[in-house]
Design a protein around this motif. Structure first.
Motif, short mmCIF file in Angstrom:
data_model
loop_
_atom_site.label_atom_id
_atom_site.label_comp_id
_atom_site.label_asym_id
_atom_site.label_seq_id
_atom_site.Cartn_x
_atom_site.Cartn_y
_atom_site.Cartn_z
N PHE A 1 -75.89 -57.77 -2.48
CA PHE A 1 -76.59 -56.56 -2.02
C PHE A 1 -75.85 -55.88 -0.87
N ASP A 2 -74.57 -56.22 -0.69
CA ASP A 2 -73.73 -55.57 0.31
C ASP A 2 -74.26 -55.78 1.73
N ASP B 1 -69.44 -58.91 -7.18
CA ASP B 1 -69.28 -57.48 -7.46
C ASP B 1 -70.54 -56.77 -6.96
N ASP B 2 -70.42 -56.07 -5.83
CA ASP B 2 -71.59 -55.39 -5.27
C ASP B 2 -71.79 -53.99 -5.83
N GLY B 3 -71.01 -53.67 -6.88
CA GLY B 3 -71.15 -52.37 -7.51
C GLY B 3 -70.36 -51.26 -6.88
N HIS B 4 -69.57 -51.61 -5.85
CA HIS B 4 -68.77 -50.60 -5.14
C HIS B 4 -67.33 -51.06 -5.06
N GLY B 5 -66.49 -50.50 -5.91
CA GLY B 5 -65.08 -50.85 -5.84
C GLY B 5 -64.76 -52.17 -6.51
N GLY C 1 -78.05 -54.82 -13.35
CA GLY C 1 -76.80 -55.33 -13.90
C GLY C 1 -75.57 -54.72 -13.27
N ARG C 2 -75.76 -53.82 -12.30
CA ARG C 2 -74.60 -53.20 -11.64
C ARG C 2 -74.02 -54.10 -10.56
N ARG C 3 -74.82 -55.00 -10.05
CA ARG C 3 -74.36 -55.95 -9.03
C ARG C 3 -74.44 -57.36 -9.62
N THR C 4 -73.36 -58.09 -9.59
CA THR C 4 -73.34 -59.44 -10.16
C THR C 4 -72.53 -60.37 -9.28
N ALA C 5 -72.79 -61.65 -9.42
CA ALA C 5 -72.02 -62.64 -8.67
C ALA C 5 -72.06 -63.97 -9.42
#
Length: 343
Positions: free
Chosen positions: A342-343, A6-10, A309-313
């Motif tokens: 990090f997209d 989850d890269d925080g976008h969509g 915490g907005r980007r997780t994997a």
């Protein structure tokens, strides 16, 4: 295996793949429950820091204050040293007496008192606070302290303070072999197909055998406790990391303590790995991450987040016995997951 990013976008990317021979046991999905193993330590550290924020514990407390006489050097070892692995305590999983429990062949459930008594027979690795060495014993002791301070079981603490408030329906502290919902099957090679460098005491696992493997899904590692007992999913863990890093679970002061690290490889560590309180940090080619790895029979997990915490994997392997080729593949996957984060 399962991969979730989850890269925080969509919408998050979720992938699950499995060998054809495993499909007779289970059709894997990306939201299946898995044993999180040592990722449990991040939750235990969170619980400890919540009690610090409530002034019920202090990181400077000597272990003897809560577990008098139970831990070697307990007067010199602080709770912080347990949490960041600078205590010098021997790792109980290295004692041959635990091999039957760690391979699912021992039905006796080891208590924290029994494990700490066993460890007390081993000399310290170093003077408390002078070096870093990862030891599962540290979190066995932390779990005993948490139960002593609160008067509640670790399963209740995880439910009431973490899983319940965050709505993590597939996250729980396992006290037996039962699962709650759909779950990934875990496997280890059978004795005839175990890599030759594996010690004799870890070549035979309990469980049904087929296709050169042992299905260890129903095994309960009876020595696992505060160091490795939590079951969860990649999606639940993403929500946990988001709440942790955004300050929903800990006040700013305690979150800062959690992210205060010691170098894992000494001051000249080329990999720049640092261990905080129940969580690790690493500088990758694409950015700095916070993470933990977990390994128990049949389940190897890696969970990672950015500092917000907005980007997780996360990724999961359905075995803990990795060949050299699998290790190389895992390292490449870890790099890919960190950069996708990090997209």
């Amino acid at each position: 295996m399962i991969v979730r990013v989850d890269d925080g976008h969509g919408r998050p990317i979720e992938i699950s793949e499995q060998a054809a021979w495993t499909k007779k046991d289970h059709r894997l999905r990306a939201d299946d429950e898995v044993r999180e193993a040592s990722n449990t330590k991040t939750v235990m550290a969170t619980l400890a820091l919540q009690l610090v924020a409530e002034h019920r514990l202090a990181l400077t407390d000597p272990v003897d204050k809560w577990l008098p006489g139970q831990v070697r050097n307990g007067g010199a070892i602080t709770l912080r040293m347990l949490l960041n692995h600078t205590s010098g305590l021997f790792d109980y999983t290295d004692d041959p007496a635990l091999a039957p429990a760690l391979t699912g062949q021992d039905s006796h459930v080891w208590t924290s008192t029994e494990i700490l008594r066993l460890v007390s027979r081993h000399p310290a690795l170093f003077e408390p606070g002078t070096e870093w060495s990862y030891s599962n014993t540290n979190y066995i002791a932390i779990g005993a302290v948490l139960e002593k301070v609160t008067g509640k079981s670790l399963a209740a603490l995880v439910r009431d303070r973490i899983a319940g408030p965050l709505g993590l329906r597939h996250t729980f502290y396992a006290t037996g072999s039962a699962w709650r919902d759909r779950h990934a099957h875990g496997y280890e090679p059978d004795a005839a197909h175990m890599p030759p460098d594996v010690p004799d005491e870890f070549r035979n696992y309990a469980g049904p055998q087929h296709d050169d493997h042992v299905d260890v899904t129903g095994d309960y590692v009876t020595a696992d406790g505060a160091d490795a007992a939590i079951v969860s999913t990649a999606g639940d863990w993403s929500r946990f990391y988001g709440a942790l890093m955004s300050g929903r679970l800990l006040p700013a002061a305690q979150l800062a303590e959690m992210r205060t690290t010691v170098p894992e490889g000494g001051p000249e560590d080329p990999d720049e790995l640092g261990y905080g309180l129940g969580i690790e940090t690493a500088k990758t080619s694409c950015g700095t991450v916070w993470d933990h790895v977990g390994v128990v029979p049949g389940y190897a997990t890696y969970n990672v987040t950015d500092s917000t915490g907005r980007r997780t994997a996360a990724f999961f392997f359905a075995t803990s016995t990795l060949t050299r080729q699998a290790h190389q593949t895992g390292a490449a996957l870890m790099d890919a997951v960190n950069c996708a984060l990090f997209d």
